[in-house]
Structures are given as C-alpha cells and as structure tokens.
Design an enzyme around this catalytic site. Sequence first.
Site, PDB file in Angstrom:
ATOM      1  N   SER A  58     -65.228 -72.956  67.755  1.00 58.02           N
ATOM      2  CA  SER A  58     -65.712 -74.321  67.568  1.00 58.02           C
ATOM      3  C   SER A  58     -66.803 -74.320  66.512  1.00 58.02           C
ATOM      4  CB  SER A  58     -66.280 -74.892  68.867  1.00 58.02           C
ATOM      5  OG  SER A  58     -66.843 -76.176  68.616  1.00 58.02           O
ATOM      6  N   VAL A  63     -72.475 -68.995  65.830  1.00 62.35           N
ATOM      7  CA  VAL A  63     -71.792 -68.009  64.988  1.00 62.35           C
ATOM      8  C   VAL A  63     -70.708 -68.677  64.151  1.00 62.35           C
ATOM      9  CG1 VAL A  63     -70.455 -65.857  64.945  1.00 62.35           C
ATOM     10  CG2 VAL A  63     -72.358 -66.109  66.561  1.00 62.35           C
ATOM     11  N   CYS A  64     -70.005 -69.635  64.726  1.00 69.71           N
ATOM     12  CA  CYS A  64     -68.963 -70.356  63.986  1.00 69.71           C
ATOM     13  C   CYS A  64     -69.574 -71.137  62.826  1.00 69.71           C
ATOM     14  CB  CYS A  64     -68.206 -71.299  64.910  1.00 69.71           C
ATOM     15  SG  CYS A  64     -67.416 -70.477  66.305  1.00 69.71           S
ATOM     16  N   ASP A  65     -70.702 -71.766  63.083  1.00 69.05           N
ATOM     17  CA  ASP A  65     -71.428 -72.490  62.054  1.00 69.05           C
ATOM     18  C   ASP A  65     -71.774 -71.547  60.902  1.00 69.05           C
ATOM     19  OD1 ASP A  65     -73.686 -74.999  61.732  1.00 69.05           O
ATOM     20  OD2 ASP A  65     -74.262 -73.075  60.883  1.00 69.05           O
ATOM     21  N   THR A  68     -68.636 -70.266  58.918  1.00 63.57           N
ATOM     22  CA  THR A  68     -68.059 -71.263  58.017  1.00 63.57           C
ATOM     23  C   THR A  68     -68.960 -71.478  56.808  1.00 63.57           C
ATOM     24  OG1 THR A  68     -66.968 -72.251  59.914  1.00 63.57           O
ATOM     25  CG2 THR A  68     -67.091 -73.580  57.910  1.00 63.57           C
TER      26      THR A  68
END
Length: 178
Positions: A58, A63-65, A68
């Site tokens: 998500s 970590v996803c932020d 990306t």
Amino acid sequence: MTTERKGATTFRGRPVTLVGPELAAGDPAPDCTVLAGDMSPVRFAGLTGTRVISVVPSLETPVCDLQTRRFNEAVAELGEASVLTVSVDLPFAQARWCGAAGVSGVRVLSDHRDVSFGRAYGVLVKEFRLLARAVFVVDATGTLVHTEYVPAIEQHPDYDAALAAAREAERHRLARAA
C-alpha cells in the site's frame, strides 16, 4: 491449479503464503490486467520497452512510500525505461497519494479488482489480499531480467540491483536498435 508458496515471505515476523508462481530472470513476463488511475484497464501484454515493476502492499505505508519515491527519483537515469508501481490500493487513493507526494515519473497501477497481477507474478499474500513487496525488471523483448521477492514485507528491496538491471536492459535495447 493455483500455486501457493507457504512462508515465501514474512509480515511482521510471521510467515505468509504467496499465491502464484515464483518467477525468475529468463522467464517471459506474464500477462495480466490492472487499472490505471482513470479506471481503464491496462494489459501488461500491451506494454513495451524496458520496465521496472515496483510492487508494494500500500502506497500509504512508510516503506512503500519510500520505495515509490526512490524509483520516482531514479526514473530520470533510466533513459526510455519506465517505472510502474503496482498495489491493491484503489486508483483514487493512488492518485491522491501521488499528488500529495509529488510523484509524477512513476506510473501507478491498481490490482484491486481481481488481483490478476498478484496471481500472475506470485506476489498475492493469501492471508491479507495484499501484494508482497517485490521488484521485477522486464526488457524490451518481454523477458524478465531481474526478479526480487523481498523476504520480509517490511524490508526495502535492493534498489541498486533493480536499477542496474534496468540500465543494462536499456543498453541492450539500444544496441539492438543500432
């Protein structure tokens, strides 16, 4: 019959099951359909050129932020290669996140409708209906040249290895075109 890989990754220290095959460099990139920000279908078989596919559970998690944002910064170094980020976030949430984060170099795609990407690339987390963290690089011939299934969903992928594979795939593409 669907392949299930128990304990293929962990979430918060607990083993989880990934649905779908474990792909490797040299395999053909699977076809699947995801959604663009305007809810239109995007079929992977119709994509061309070198592609970095960054897979995150998500966008609205730390970590996803960062993952990306890191690939968004790197896209300028990759020549004509594109970077795709795939999650099961709704397209509306993806667009909101991209706007707030100032991310415009990455094409964000949603697998929320039928998780066909998750099943095709072997990253669907059975227990949560989320995608596991992974990175794939596909060359211009449609062949996977780099695969990384991150062993713990909370960990970052090996950015350097993925970007090196993308740059090498771009060099090969340009050499073939010359």
